[in-house]
Design an enzyme around this catalytic site. Structure first.
Site, short mmCIF file in Angstrom:
data_model
loop_
_atom_site.label_atom_id
_atom_site.label_comp_id
_atom_site.label_asym_id
_atom_site.label_seq_id
_atom_site.Cartn_x
_atom_site.Cartn_y
_atom_site.Cartn_z
N SER A 32 0.69 -1.27 -0.09
CA SER A 32 0.01 -0.02 0.16
C SER A 32 0.84 1.27 -0.06
O SER A 32 1.64 1.47 0.76
CB SER A 32 -0.93 0.06 1.32
OG SER A 32 -1.92 -0.90 1.27
N HIS A 63 -3.23 0.80 -4.61
CA HIS A 63 -2.77 -0.28 -5.28
C HIS A 63 -3.23 -0.24 -6.76
O HIS A 63 -4.53 -0.32 -7.03
CB HIS A 63 -3.40 -1.90 -4.61
CG HIS A 63 -3.01 -2.30 -3.35
ND1 HIS A 63 -1.88 -2.97 -3.11
CD2 HIS A 63 -2.92 -1.51 -2.14
CE1 HIS A 63 -1.68 -3.05 -1.99
NE2 HIS A 63 -2.30 -2.38 -1.34
N HIS A 85 -4.78 -9.57 -2.29
CA HIS A 85 -4.90 -9.93 -0.73
C HIS A 85 -6.01 -11.11 -0.58
O HIS A 85 -7.14 -11.12 -1.40
CB HIS A 85 -5.27 -8.76 -0.24
CG HIS A 85 -4.44 -7.44 0.01
ND1 HIS A 85 -4.57 -6.79 -1.14
CD2 HIS A 85 -3.24 -7.41 0.58
CE1 HIS A 85 -3.52 -5.67 -0.86
NE2 HIS A 85 -2.89 -6.15 0.19
N TYR A 87 -8.14 -11.25 1.62
CA TYR A 87 -9.17 -10.71 2.19
C TYR A 87 -10.11 -10.18 1.07
O TYR A 87 -11.26 -9.74 1.29
CB TYR A 87 -9.14 -9.50 3.19
CG TYR A 87 -8.36 -8.25 2.70
CD1 TYR A 87 -8.70 -7.36 1.80
CD2 TYR A 87 -7.03 -8.07 3.25
CE1 TYR A 87 -8.19 -6.28 1.39
CE2 TYR A 87 -6.17 -6.86 2.72
CZ TYR A 87 -6.82 -5.96 1.75
OH TYR A 87 -6.05 -4.98 1.41
N GLU A 88 -9.70 -9.91 -0.10
CA GLU A 88 -10.38 -9.52 -1.50
C GLU A 88 -11.23 -10.95 -1.64
O GLU A 88 -12.17 -10.51 -2.56
CB GLU A 88 -9.52 -8.98 -2.41
CG GLU A 88 -8.83 -7.84 -2.05
CD GLU A 88 -7.84 -7.25 -3.02
OE1 GLU A 88 -8.17 -6.56 -4.24
OE2 GLU A 88 -6.69 -7.80 -3.09
N ALA A 115 2.73 -2.39 4.14
CA ALA A 115 2.42 -1.42 5.23
C ALA A 115 1.97 -2.30 6.36
O ALA A 115 1.23 -3.22 6.14
CB ALA A 115 1.34 -0.52 4.86
N MET A 213 -1.89 -7.64 6.62
CA MET A 213 -2.90 -8.51 6.06
C MET A 213 -2.09 -9.11 4.44
O MET A 213 -3.06 -9.48 3.81
CB MET A 213 -4.21 -7.73 5.64
CG MET A 213 -4.68 -7.09 7.03
SD MET A 213 -6.36 -5.99 6.50
CE MET A 213 -6.45 -5.17 8.10
N SER A 214 -0.94 -9.14 4.43
CA SER A 214 -0.47 -9.49 3.30
C SER A 214 0.78 -10.55 3.35
O SER A 214 1.06 -10.83 4.46
CB SER A 214 -0.16 -8.29 2.17
OG SER A 214 1.04 -7.79 3.04
N ASN A 237 1.31 2.78 11.21
CA ASN A 237 0.39 3.25 12.31
C ASN A 237 0.58 2.28 13.52
O ASN A 237 1.29 1.16 13.23
CB ASN A 237 -1.12 2.91 11.87
CG ASN A 237 -1.23 1.51 11.65
OD1 ASN A 237 -1.11 0.96 10.45
ND2 ASN A 237 -1.94 0.71 12.37
N HIS A 249 -7.30 3.52 6.79
CA HIS A 249 -6.51 3.25 5.69
C HIS A 249 -5.89 4.53 5.16
O HIS A 249 -4.82 4.57 4.78
CB HIS A 249 -7.32 2.58 4.35
CG HIS A 249 -6.44 2.17 3.19
ND1 HIS A 249 -5.58 1.48 3.37
CD2 HIS A 249 -6.62 2.49 1.98
CE1 HIS A 249 -5.10 1.11 2.19
NE2 HIS A 249 -5.59 1.85 1.11
N1 HPA Z 1 -3.17 -4.00 11.00
C1 HPA Z 1 -3.28 -4.84 10.02
N2 HPA Z 1 -2.85 -4.60 8.79
C2 HPA Z 1 -2.53 -3.09 8.55
C3 HPA Z 1 -2.15 -2.14 9.92
C4 HPA Z 1 -2.66 -2.84 10.83
O1 HPA Z 1 -2.63 -2.16 12.07
N3 HPA Z 1 -1.75 -1.25 9.24
C5 HPA Z 1 -1.31 -1.54 7.86
N4 HPA Z 1 -1.92 -2.71 7.51
#
Ligand code: HPA
Length: 274
Positions: A32, A63, A85, A87-88, A115, A213-214, A237, A249
């Site tokens: 990302s 993306h 991903h 999750y998609e 990220a 998540m990747s 973050n 996001h």
């Molecule tokens: N959690 C999961 N996936 C992420 C996060 C998070 O805090 N930040 C960026 N991708």
């Protein structure tokens, strides 16, 4: 959907090979907000995912959904701007498919970036972290199903999923660039929701330093098929419950945007050392 076997892998690779004389040695998957690296390729051919046989389109903001073949720091590379991903709704074998195509194109190594949320409380948003190891907590695995012995062995070793040599190279280059580079364990979850504070406490207990998540499915496929792997997370973050603020996001994209020049300099310097 039909299973993605060597036939589909080679068909996708043949399509790509027909568009460029370059023989990529290194695969790069950009997370990302990090696809900007693609703008730094020389003599790049840009191939939209929808034109490549069996490639799905990525659906996430930040993306782009294109494959680039070009030169970076003097090395021929194949770069994914945008990834698939789970999750998609894509199965793990689809998430891993481009990695197998990269191998079929001739790649020997994979640089994977993402990220991630900081689980280690000594981290700060904007930190870069070289991945030392991962926890596959997605509940999925691209290696499930009949094994193709041409790709790799049935029971692949994961004792050094992330190359010690390349991690040392990354640390060495970070020092010369005056960059603080963290190192730690990436916990890969399915998503798409961010975690609960209780889940983050659990992940910390389990030894995670970052969460995302990747990456894990791609790395499992890469190691299975013999690619040397380097992983770099951008801590976009602090993970849920650490700061008294919601996650978004938008924050992820803002942070990756802020540190992209450091990230670019690091990656460009590492590439010749692959
Ligand atoms: N959690 C999961 N996936 C992420 C996060 C998070 O805090 N930040 C960026 N991708």
């Amino acid at each position: 959907m039909q299973p993605l076997t060597a036939v589909q892998i080679n068909e996708a690779a043949a399509y790509i090979t027909g568009l460029t004389p370059l023989k990529p040695e290194i695969g790069l998957i950009m997370g990302s907000g990090l696809g900007v690296l693609g703008d730094h390729l020389e003599d790049a051919v840009v191939i939209p995912y929808e034109s490549i046989p069996y490639f799905p389109v990525s659906t996430v903001e930040g993306h782009a959904g294109e494959l680039l073949v070009g030169s970076l720091s003097g090395r021929p590379v194949v770069l994914m701007r945008g990834r698939f991903h789970m999750y998609e709704g894509y199965g793990p074998e689809l998430t891993a498919f481009p990695v197998r195509v990269m191998k079929s194109l001739g790649a020997k190594a994979l640089l994977v970036t993402n990220a991630a949320g900081g689980v280690n409380t000594s981290f700060e948003p904007g930190d870069l972290m070289v991945i030392s190891d991962h926890l596959n907590l997605t509940g999925k695995n691209p290696l499930v199903g009949p094994n193709d012995d041409e790709l790799g062995v049935r029971f692949p070793d994961m004792s050094e999923a992330y190359s010690k040599r390349l991690r040392a190279v990354a640390r060495e280059i970070a020092v010369t660039q005056g960059l603080t580079l963290r190192e730690g364990v990436y916990a890969g979850l399915l998503g798409p929701n961010y975690e609960t504070p209780a889940e983050i406490r659990m992940l910390r207990t389990l030894g995670a330093d970052a969460v995302g998540m990747s990456t894990v499915a791609e790395v499992l496929a890469a190691r299975h098929t013999g690619l040397e792997v380097l992983g770099i997370s951008c801590i976009s973050n602090m993970a849920a419950g650490i700061l008294d603020q919601p996650l978004s996001h938008a924050e992820v994209i803002e942070t990756t945007e802020r540190v992209k020049s450091q990230f670019l300099a690091l990656v460009k310097a590492i590439i010749p050392r692959f």
